[in-house]
Design a protein around this motif. Structure first.
Motif, short mmCIF file in Angstrom:
data_model
loop_
_atom_site.label_atom_id
_atom_site.label_comp_id
_atom_site.label_asym_id
_atom_site.label_seq_id
_atom_site.Cartn_x
_atom_site.Cartn_y
_atom_site.Cartn_z
N LEU A 10 105.55 44.82 121.21
CA LEU A 10 106.99 44.65 121.41
C LEU A 10 107.16 44.01 122.78
O LEU A 10 106.50 44.39 123.74
N MET A 11 108.05 43.02 122.86
CA MET A 11 108.31 42.40 124.15
C MET A 11 109.73 42.73 124.56
O MET A 11 110.69 42.30 123.92
N PHE A 12 109.82 43.56 125.60
CA PHE A 12 111.13 43.85 126.19
C PHE A 12 111.50 42.64 127.04
O PHE A 12 110.81 42.32 128.01
N VAL A 13 112.57 41.95 126.67
CA VAL A 13 112.95 40.72 127.36
C VAL A 13 114.20 40.97 128.20
O VAL A 13 115.18 41.55 127.73
N ASP A 14 114.14 40.50 129.46
CA ASP A 14 115.22 40.73 130.42
C ASP A 14 115.45 42.22 130.63
O ASP A 14 116.53 42.75 130.31
N ILE A 15 114.43 42.87 131.15
CA ILE A 15 114.55 44.31 131.42
C ILE A 15 115.59 44.53 132.52
O ILE A 15 115.75 43.71 133.42
N LYS A 16 116.31 45.63 132.38
CA LYS A 16 117.44 45.86 133.28
C LYS A 16 116.99 46.37 134.63
O LYS A 16 117.67 46.19 135.63
N ARG A 17 115.84 47.04 134.66
CA ARG A 17 115.22 47.42 135.93
C ARG A 17 113.74 47.62 135.65
O ARG A 17 113.34 47.73 134.48
N PRO A 18 112.91 47.67 136.71
CA PRO A 18 111.47 47.77 136.48
C PRO A 18 111.10 49.00 135.66
O PRO A 18 111.76 50.04 135.76
N PHE A 19 110.07 48.86 134.85
CA PHE A 19 109.52 50.00 134.12
C PHE A 19 108.57 50.71 135.09
O PHE A 19 107.60 50.12 135.56
N SER A 61 116.49 46.90 127.93
CA SER A 61 116.35 45.45 128.05
C SER A 61 117.39 44.75 127.19
O SER A 61 117.95 45.34 126.26
N ALA A 62 117.65 43.47 127.54
CA ALA A 62 118.65 42.71 126.79
C ALA A 62 118.26 42.61 125.33
O ALA A 62 119.10 42.71 124.44
N LYS A 63 116.96 42.39 125.08
CA LYS A 63 116.50 42.39 123.70
C LYS A 63 115.04 42.81 123.62
O LYS A 63 114.34 42.84 124.65
N VAL A 64 114.62 43.13 122.44
CA VAL A 64 113.22 43.50 122.20
C VAL A 64 112.72 42.60 121.07
O VAL A 64 113.27 42.61 119.97
N GLU A 65 111.70 41.80 121.37
CA GLU A 65 111.17 40.86 120.38
C GLU A 65 109.86 41.38 119.81
O GLU A 65 109.13 42.14 120.47
N LEU A 66 109.55 40.94 118.59
CA LEU A 66 108.28 41.27 117.95
C LEU A 66 107.33 40.10 118.23
O LEU A 66 107.58 38.98 117.78
N HIS A 67 106.28 40.36 118.97
CA HIS A 67 105.36 39.29 119.37
C HIS A 67 103.96 39.49 118.78
O HIS A 67 103.55 40.62 118.54
N VAL A 68 103.26 38.39 118.61
CA VAL A 68 101.83 38.43 118.29
C VAL A 68 101.11 37.47 119.23
O VAL A 68 101.72 36.58 119.82
N HIS A 69 99.82 37.71 119.39
CA HIS A 69 98.98 36.80 120.15
C HIS A 69 98.21 35.92 119.18
O HIS A 69 97.73 36.39 118.16
N VAL A 70 98.11 34.66 119.50
CA VAL A 70 97.31 33.76 118.67
C VAL A 70 96.43 32.91 119.58
O VAL A 70 96.78 32.64 120.73
N HIS A 71 95.27 32.52 119.06
CA HIS A 71 94.40 31.59 119.79
C HIS A 71 94.88 30.18 119.52
O HIS A 71 95.06 29.78 118.38
N ASP A 72 95.09 29.43 120.59
CA ASP A 72 95.52 28.05 120.45
C ASP A 72 94.60 27.22 121.33
O ASP A 72 94.74 27.20 122.55
N ASN A 73 93.62 26.57 120.71
CA ASN A 73 92.63 25.79 121.46
C ASN A 73 91.95 26.62 122.55
O ASN A 73 91.79 26.18 123.68
N GLY A 74 91.58 27.85 122.19
CA GLY A 74 90.88 28.70 123.14
C GLY A 74 91.78 29.40 124.13
O GLY A 74 91.32 30.18 124.95
N VAL A 75 93.08 29.12 124.06
CA VAL A 75 94.02 29.78 124.96
C VAL A 75 94.81 30.81 124.17
O VAL A 75 95.30 30.53 123.08
N MET A 76 94.92 32.02 124.74
CA MET A 76 95.71 33.04 124.08
C MET A 76 97.19 32.80 124.38
O MET A 76 97.59 32.72 125.54
N LYS A 77 97.95 32.69 123.32
CA LYS A 77 99.40 32.52 123.52
C LYS A 77 100.11 33.56 122.67
O LYS A 77 99.57 34.02 121.68
#
Ligand SMILES: [Cu+2]
Length: 150
Positions: A104-113, A64-80
């Motif tokens: 880990l979020m693979f962003v702009d993957i070069k082909r399907p996983f 992928s073009a990049k790999v980001e470090l992500h977390v989930h947070v509750h925002d007014n009852g919505v998971m973001k």
């Protein structure tokens, strides 16, 4: 410098340059298969740490073009999810990445996983340095979590 001092300095240098990577082990690295047209994919693992507190600073992959470090947070009852600069891995503990949590979020993957494939990832830790892992691609969930559609 006399022999004793040399020996002392040398042993200190040896201590500092111990292969810290051995302190960090990556367990069960896996990623989700992606739906056709998807641009991102989620990666999960357990970071086991036998040494002093460390931090995962970044990740990269040829898949992928990049790999980001992500977390989930509750925002007014919505998971973001959002990107964080690092993951703290406690001393003699573990940090778990799992669906619905940190990932880990693979962003702009070069082909399907595709299920059954392996995705190489290079992880960069503050103390342990570079650690390589192969993420096994598992099943595509029945429906992709909404959080993956960003
Ligand atoms: Cu994400």
């Amino acid at each position: 410098m006399n022999a004793v001092r040399f020996a002392l300095v040398f042993s200190l240098l040896t201590l500092v340059s111990l292969p810290a990577a051995a302190q960090v082990a990556i367990e069960r690295p896996w990623a989700r298969a992606t739906a056709p047209g998807a641009r991102v994919a989620g990666g999960y693992m357990v970071i086991r740490n036998r040494g002093a507190a460390d931090r995962l600073l970044s990740a990269s992959s040829p898949a992928s073009a990049k790999v980001e470090l992500h977390v989930h947070v509750h925002d007014n009852g919505v998971m973001k999810m959002h990107e964080v600069p690092a993951y703290d891995v406690p001393a003699k503990g573990a940090f778990e990445l799992k669906p619905g949590g940190a990932h880990l979020m693979f962003v702009d993957i070069k082909r399907p996983f595709k299920e059954g494939e392996k995705v190489p990832v290079k992880l960069k830790f503050e103390k342990a340095g570079a650690v390589n892992a192969e993420f096994h691609v598992g099943r595509l969930g029945g429906t992709a979590p909404p959080a993956l559609r960003h």
